[in-house]
Design a protein around this motif. Structure first.
Motif, short mmCIF file in Angstrom:
data_model
loop_
_atom_site.label_atom_id
_atom_site.label_comp_id
_atom_site.label_asym_id
_atom_site.label_seq_id
_atom_site.Cartn_x
_atom_site.Cartn_y
_atom_site.Cartn_z
N VAL A 1 0.89 -1.39 0.11
CA VAL A 1 0.04 0.04 -0.05
C VAL A 1 1.08 1.27 0.11
N ASP A 2 2.14 1.05 0.37
CA ASP A 2 2.99 2.16 0.46
C ASP A 2 3.66 2.65 -0.93
N ALA A 3 3.38 1.92 -2.06
CA ALA A 3 3.97 2.23 -3.36
C ALA A 3 2.84 3.26 -3.96
N PRO A 4 3.57 4.10 -4.77
CA PRO A 4 2.93 5.55 -5.14
C PRO A 4 1.55 4.87 -5.96
N ALA A 5 0.50 5.70 -6.16
CA ALA A 5 -0.40 5.62 -7.01
C ALA A 5 0.01 5.50 -8.46
N LEU A 6 -0.27 4.74 -9.30
CA LEU A 6 -0.10 4.59 -10.55
C LEU A 6 -1.03 5.35 -11.45
N ARG A 7 -0.47 5.76 -12.66
CA ARG A 7 -1.20 6.46 -13.53
C ARG A 7 -1.42 5.62 -14.89
N ARG A 8 -2.52 6.01 -15.58
CA ARG A 8 -2.71 5.35 -16.89
C ARG A 8 -1.56 5.32 -17.64
N ASP A 9 -1.08 4.23 -18.16
CA ASP A 9 -0.04 4.17 -19.18
C ASP A 9 1.33 4.06 -18.51
N THR B 1 -7.80 -1.80 -3.04
CA THR B 1 -6.95 -1.49 -2.18
C THR B 1 -7.36 -1.87 -0.49
N TYR B 2 -6.58 -2.58 0.07
CA TYR B 2 -6.90 -3.01 1.22
C TYR B 2 -6.01 -2.53 2.37
N SER B 3 -6.02 -2.81 3.54
CA SER B 3 -5.04 -2.08 4.57
C SER B 3 -3.78 -2.71 4.33
N VAL B 4 -3.88 -3.60 3.74
CA VAL B 4 -2.41 -4.32 3.24
C VAL B 4 -1.64 -4.39 1.81
N VAL B 5 -2.51 -4.20 1.09
CA VAL B 5 -2.12 -4.67 -0.02
C VAL B 5 -2.91 -3.86 -1.32
N ARG B 6 -2.25 -3.45 -2.46
CA ARG B 6 -3.12 -2.65 -3.60
C ARG B 6 -2.95 -3.82 -4.60
N ILE B 7 -3.97 -4.04 -5.10
CA ILE B 7 -4.17 -4.91 -6.41
C ILE B 7 -4.45 -4.03 -7.65
N ILE B 8 -3.68 -4.02 -8.82
CA ILE B 8 -4.14 -3.40 -10.09
C ILE B 8 -4.01 -4.28 -11.16
N ARG B 9 -4.79 -4.06 -12.32
CA ARG B 9 -4.81 -4.81 -13.41
C ARG B 9 -3.76 -4.13 -14.54
N VAL B 10 -3.10 -5.05 -14.98
CA VAL B 10 -2.14 -4.68 -16.13
C VAL B 10 -2.25 -5.48 -17.38
N GLN B 11 -1.54 -5.02 -18.26
CA GLN B 11 -1.50 -5.94 -19.77
C GLN B 11 -0.04 -6.12 -20.01
N VAL B 12 0.28 -7.10 -20.43
CA VAL B 12 1.61 -7.49 -21.20
C VAL B 12 1.82 -6.53 -22.42
N ILE B 13 2.72 -5.66 -22.25
CA ILE B 13 3.35 -5.07 -23.64
C ILE B 13 4.62 -5.75 -24.30
N ASP B 14 5.33 -6.41 -23.66
CA ASP B 14 6.40 -7.08 -24.18
C ASP B 14 7.18 -7.82 -22.98
#
Length: 143
Positions: A89-97, A130-143
């Motif tokens: 959870v302490d990782a920075p918020a991600l932006r699109r792309d 986002t939970y008290s212990v982890v952030r889960i995000i969806r990503v797609q393979v680019i290479d």
């Protein structure tokens, strides 16, 4: 009454065995240059900056179903390039792309999936959870 999540953090932290890097092209396409020969926009080098690196986990979003098609051959349906990144959870918020690169693994005995090391994934969806212990995000393979 505050809920103590330290025990949950320790348990979830055990899956954080992938060394991940988050890269961002802060200027986007505004600093790209037109290649008049090809008509394509070409990014300058280097074009991305390292925003974060640390331990996390890269996992397939779901397991494909094994389906017998009409001919009787076995195929994997549906093919997917969707993965989920599990970050602290302490990782920075991600932006699109933003791009997440699997730089390596600290897992004893080697990575869960050696083919993921060196692969890059584009942040594609808002936070799945986002939970008290982890952030889960969806990503797609680019290479």
């Amino acid at each position: 009454m505050a809920f103590d999540v330290d025990g949950a953090r320790r348990v979830v932290g055990r899956i954080f065995d992938d060394q991940l890097e988050v890269w961002r092209d802060s200027a986007g396409r505004t600093d790209d240059v037109l290649d008049e020969a090809t008509g394509r926009l070409v990014p300058p080098a280097p074009d991305e900056e390292l925003v974060w690196d640390g331990l996390g986990a890269m996992m397939p979003l779901g397991r494909p179903a094994i389906t017998p098609p009409v001919s009787g051959a076995i195929t994997v349906e549906p093919p997917t390039t969707d993965y989920q990144a599990v970050l602290p959870v302490d990782a920075p918020a991600l932006r699109r792309d933003d791009v997440i690169r699997v730089a390596g693994s600290v897992r004893p005995g080697g990575p869960r999936d050696p083919q993921l090391v060196g692969r890059r994934f584009r942040f594609s969806d808002e936070v799945v959870g986002t939970y008290s212990v982890v952030r889960i995000i969806r990503v797609q393979v680019i290479d």
